[in-house]
Design a protein around this motif. Sequence first.
Motif, PDB file in Angstrom:
ATOM      1  N   THR A   5      -5.998  -2.066 -39.909  1.00  0.00           N
ATOM      2  CA  THR A   5      -5.551  -0.690 -40.066  1.00  0.00           C
ATOM      3  C   THR A   5      -6.718   0.189 -40.510  1.00  0.00           C
ATOM      4  N   ALA A   6      -6.556   1.477 -40.331  1.00  0.00           N
ATOM      5  CA  ALA A   6      -7.587   2.411 -40.773  1.00  0.00           C
ATOM      6  C   ALA A   6      -7.847   2.267 -42.267  1.00  0.00           C
ATOM      7  N   GLU A   7      -6.789   2.088 -43.044  1.00  0.00           N
ATOM      8  CA  GLU A   7      -6.937   1.997 -44.491  1.00  0.00           C
ATOM      9  C   GLU A   7      -7.819   0.828 -44.909  1.00  0.00           C
ATOM     10  N   GLU A   8      -7.740  -0.293 -44.182  1.00  0.00           N
ATOM     11  CA  GLU A   8      -8.547  -1.463 -44.527  1.00  0.00           C
ATOM     12  C   GLU A   8     -10.032  -1.227 -44.281  1.00  0.00           C
ATOM     13  N   LEU A   9     -10.369  -0.208 -43.505  1.00  0.00           N
ATOM     14  CA  LEU A   9     -11.750   0.046 -43.102  1.00  0.00           C
ATOM     15  C   LEU A   9     -12.380   1.222 -43.846  1.00  0.00           C
ATOM     16  N   TYR A  10     -11.710   1.704 -44.884  1.00  0.00           N
ATOM     17  CA  TYR A  10     -12.220   2.855 -45.639  1.00  0.00           C
ATOM     18  C   TYR A  10     -13.286   2.401 -46.633  1.00  0.00           C
ATOM     19  N   PRO A  11     -14.499   2.990 -46.586  1.00  0.00           N
ATOM     20  CA  PRO A  11     -15.592   2.535 -47.449  1.00  0.00           C
ATOM     21  C   PRO A  11     -15.465   2.942 -48.909  1.00  0.00           C
ATOM     22  N   GLY A  12     -14.609   3.905 -49.227  1.00  0.00           N
ATOM     23  CA  GLY A  12     -14.448   4.357 -50.596  1.00  0.00           C
ATOM     24  C   GLY A  12     -14.899   5.796 -50.784  1.00  0.00           C
ATOM     25  N   ASP A  13     -14.338   6.462 -51.771  1.00  0.00           N
ATOM     26  CA  ASP A  13     -14.580   7.891 -51.982  1.00  0.00           C
ATOM     27  C   ASP A  13     -16.042   8.224 -52.216  1.00  0.00           C
ATOM     28  N   GLU A  67     -23.624  15.452 -44.706  1.00  0.00           N
ATOM     29  CA  GLU A  67     -22.246  15.139 -45.027  1.00  0.00           C
ATOM     30  C   GLU A  67     -21.837  13.921 -44.200  1.00  0.00           C
ATOM     31  N   TRP A  68     -21.245  12.929 -44.860  1.00  0.00           N
ATOM     32  CA  TRP A  68     -20.816  11.686 -44.201  1.00  0.00           C
ATOM     33  C   TRP A  68     -19.373  11.823 -43.742  1.00  0.00           C
ATOM     34  N   MET A  69     -19.152  11.589 -42.453  1.00  0.00           N
ATOM     35  CA  MET A  69     -17.835  11.746 -41.847  1.00  0.00           C
ATOM     36  C   MET A  69     -17.315  10.381 -41.385  1.00  0.00           C
ATOM     37  N   TRP A  70     -16.284   9.936 -42.028  1.00  0.00           N
ATOM     38  CA  TRP A  70     -15.609   8.677 -41.667  1.00  0.00           C
ATOM     39  C   TRP A  70     -14.525   9.003 -40.655  1.00  0.00           C
ATOM     40  N   CYS A  71     -14.549   8.343 -39.497  1.00  0.00           N
ATOM     41  CA  CYS A  71     -13.697   8.764 -38.381  1.00  0.00           C
ATOM     42  C   CYS A  71     -12.940   7.599 -37.772  1.00  0.00           C
ATOM     43  N   VAL A  72     -11.628   7.729 -37.718  1.00  0.00           N
ATOM     44  CA  VAL A  72     -10.776   6.696 -37.132  1.00  0.00           C
ATOM     45  C   VAL A  72     -10.124   7.220 -35.857  1.00  0.00           C
ATOM     46  N   ALA A  79     -12.835  -6.602 -41.608  1.00  0.00           N
ATOM     47  CA  ALA A  79     -12.757  -5.286 -42.234  1.00  0.00           C
ATOM     48  C   ALA A  79     -13.765  -5.176 -43.373  1.00  0.00           C
ATOM     49  N   SER A  80     -13.912  -6.217 -44.152  1.00  0.00           N
ATOM     50  CA  SER A  80     -14.844  -6.165 -45.279  1.00  0.00           C
ATOM     51  C   SER A  80     -16.282  -6.042 -44.816  1.00  0.00           C
ATOM     52  N   SER A  81     -16.637  -6.668 -43.690  1.00  0.00           N
ATOM     53  CA  SER A  81     -18.015  -6.549 -43.197  1.00  0.00           C
ATOM     54  C   SER A  81     -18.293  -5.142 -42.683  1.00  0.00           C
ATOM     55  N   TYR A  82     -17.262  -4.476 -42.135  1.00  0.00           N
ATOM     56  CA  TYR A  82     -17.445  -3.089 -41.715  1.00  0.00           C
ATOM     57  C   TYR A  82     -17.712  -2.211 -42.937  1.00  0.00           C
ATOM     58  N   VAL A  83     -16.923  -2.385 -43.986  1.00  0.00           N
ATOM     59  CA  VAL A  83     -17.105  -1.609 -45.214  1.00  0.00           C
ATOM     60  C   VAL A  83     -18.481  -1.873 -45.814  1.00  0.00           C
ATOM     61  N   GLU A  84     -18.902  -3.135 -45.834  1.00  0.00           N
ATOM     62  CA  GLU A  84     -20.221  -3.479 -46.372  1.00  0.00           C
ATOM     63  C   GLU A  84     -21.329  -2.831 -45.556  1.00  0.00           C
ATOM     64  N   ARG A 142      -5.028  11.396 -45.307  1.00  0.00           N
ATOM     65  CA  ARG A 142      -4.924  12.287 -46.463  1.00  0.00           C
ATOM     66  C   ARG A 142      -4.409  11.545 -47.695  1.00  0.00           C
ATOM     67  N   ASN A 143      -3.678  10.473 -47.477  1.00  0.00           N
ATOM     68  CA  ASN A 143      -3.235   9.663 -48.601  1.00  0.00           C
ATOM     69  C   ASN A 143      -4.373   8.831 -49.187  1.00  0.00           C
ATOM     70  N   LEU A 144      -5.440   8.665 -48.420  1.00  0.00           N
ATOM     71  CA  LEU A 144      -6.574   7.883 -48.895  1.00  0.00           C
ATOM     72  C   LEU A 144      -7.410   8.639 -49.924  1.00  0.00           C
ATOM     73  N   ALA A 145      -7.609   9.940 -49.685  1.00  0.00           N
ATOM     74  CA  ALA A 145      -8.503  10.707 -50.559  1.00  0.00           C
ATOM     75  C   ALA A 145      -8.253  12.195 -50.378  1.00  0.00           C
ATOM     76  N   ASP A 146      -8.609  12.968 -51.384  1.00  0.00           N
ATOM     77  CA  ASP A 146      -8.517  14.424 -51.337  1.00  0.00           C
ATOM     78  C   ASP A 146      -9.861  14.955 -50.838  1.00  0.00           C
ATOM     79  N   LYS A 147     -10.027  14.956 -49.523  1.00  0.00           N
ATOM     80  CA  LYS A 147     -11.278  15.387 -48.910  1.00  0.00           C
ATOM     81  C   LYS A 147     -10.970  16.257 -47.694  1.00  0.00           C
ATOM     82  N   PRO A 148     -11.943  17.070 -47.241  1.00  0.00           N
ATOM     83  CA  PRO A 148     -11.706  17.883 -46.041  1.00  0.00           C
ATOM     84  C   PRO A 148     -11.438  17.015 -44.824  1.00  0.00           C
TER      85      PRO A 148
END
Length: 528
Positions: free
Chosen positions: A373-381, A359-364, A334-339, A418-424
Amino acid sequence: MTVEDGGSGSEYTLASSGRMNRTGANGASIDGNDDLVGSTATGQVDGDADSYKFSGALVVLDVDGDATVRLNGNQVDSDDYYDNVLTIGGPDSDANYSLSTSGRLNRTGANGATVDPNDTISGTTATGQVHGGVDSYKFVGELTTIELNGNATTLLNGEAVTDSSQSPVLGIHSGISDTNFATIDRIEEWQDAQYPVQTIFIPWNSDEGHLNWLFDYLLPRIWDAGRIPLITWEPYTPGVSAASVDTQAIVENQEYSAYLESLDTTTPDDIEVRIANGEYDGYLKTWVRRLRQWLAGPDGEQGTDDDRRAYIRLAHEMNGDWYPWSPTVGNSSASSYVEMWRHVHDQFRYSGIDTANIEWMWCVNAEDQGSYTAEELYPGDDYVDWLSVDGYQWGTSQDWSSWRSPEAVFGNMLGRVRNLADKPVCIAETASSSATSSGSDPARKDDWIRSAFEYFDDEGVDMWCWFNEDKETDWAMFNGRHGTERVSYDGDRVNAYTAYREGVDSYSGAGAATSGATPLTTTSFNGE
């Protein structure tokens, strides 16, 4: 002014800069098909004539049919006038607004409108404020967006229009061959609404011929059709022979999807680790440079009126177990995906590319299917602009699948992202099969489409994109294996789904601009 029918029936719209009223002059008659709101008149003539009197100047004249129009006895040509009049406001109005049109736009004094320093026009876009008054505009073509913040009445040619910011942005994937581009055009005609977003799938192919095809041919075609490309950028890395193929020939032979799938065998299982370590920086720098040139538009300068836009959906569905960039499959984590994601994103940031145009779209995937999990693969806001989810209703098309409601498909993951970030939020890929245990049931798929649209509305989804391609099963809602209605297309009668047409037609206020105009306002592009 008199509008006289030429014999086959005609419809018209006209507006003046002063007050307007009906008159029985020249034998004209007024019936239930004619309407007058303020200084804007709409109606139809069929073997008769309609007549109006007005003060000021004629500012809008649009005639559909062979009617003859005379002003003070002299024939006038509608080509010399604007087609439409839009008014915003009223006695109790207090609102800010923005709007865009597909053709030329100007102010008009119609309906008692005033213009103040807070009202501006730039090309085919206008912004302004109304406070107990009325702002009025005349324009050619279509009203592509209208966004209102506050209390005001908006009338287009005398009829109320809906704030398009309340509608989701519509997107579609229907292949990338010449034939399928024509299919999207026909779908737009059938459903009476345009798509401002078109999804495509692009591998990490560094071959110059492939890059030329992408940046000189495919992306310009999408933009000129009035759509923003949603680039699903898949880190498939072709071998030498697969990289040097004639991409356009593959597309024209309907072999593009198979070509992408074949790249699974040439892509290293630690592709994210290699990208994060800089092994693909040469390709990235070339790709970013070419994208920067394309985004700058024909004049080659960023920040000008001809700039273009794009969504980038990098390495999607990584929480599944079917792509080489998914940590569950590959020799990675998961960390290598984020990196990897952050490294790629940084190449854009450092390149000087105008980030206002991407616009960057992160898609699970709608379900975690693997070790992470999807949460482990989130690159950050700081690295994500849109959150998106892919989900399908498979019916009984697979030995592991069954019919599931839209809430069952998307509900859990939508809440989690939606719990990860307040984004569209975007549903980047969706479709339904018609397969049941007793065979194909198009009526049941029709019902699922209808319920999906209602569900997206209830959940406040900001964008959704239909996957209109029969692939693993009959995903298509137009020109596919099944349907609930038949539509004339390309000399044949093809299948289509009524619920889709009816649902999308209600979102016509969120349609794209026509060729040569900028699709979506900045607010809609950003999902705000």
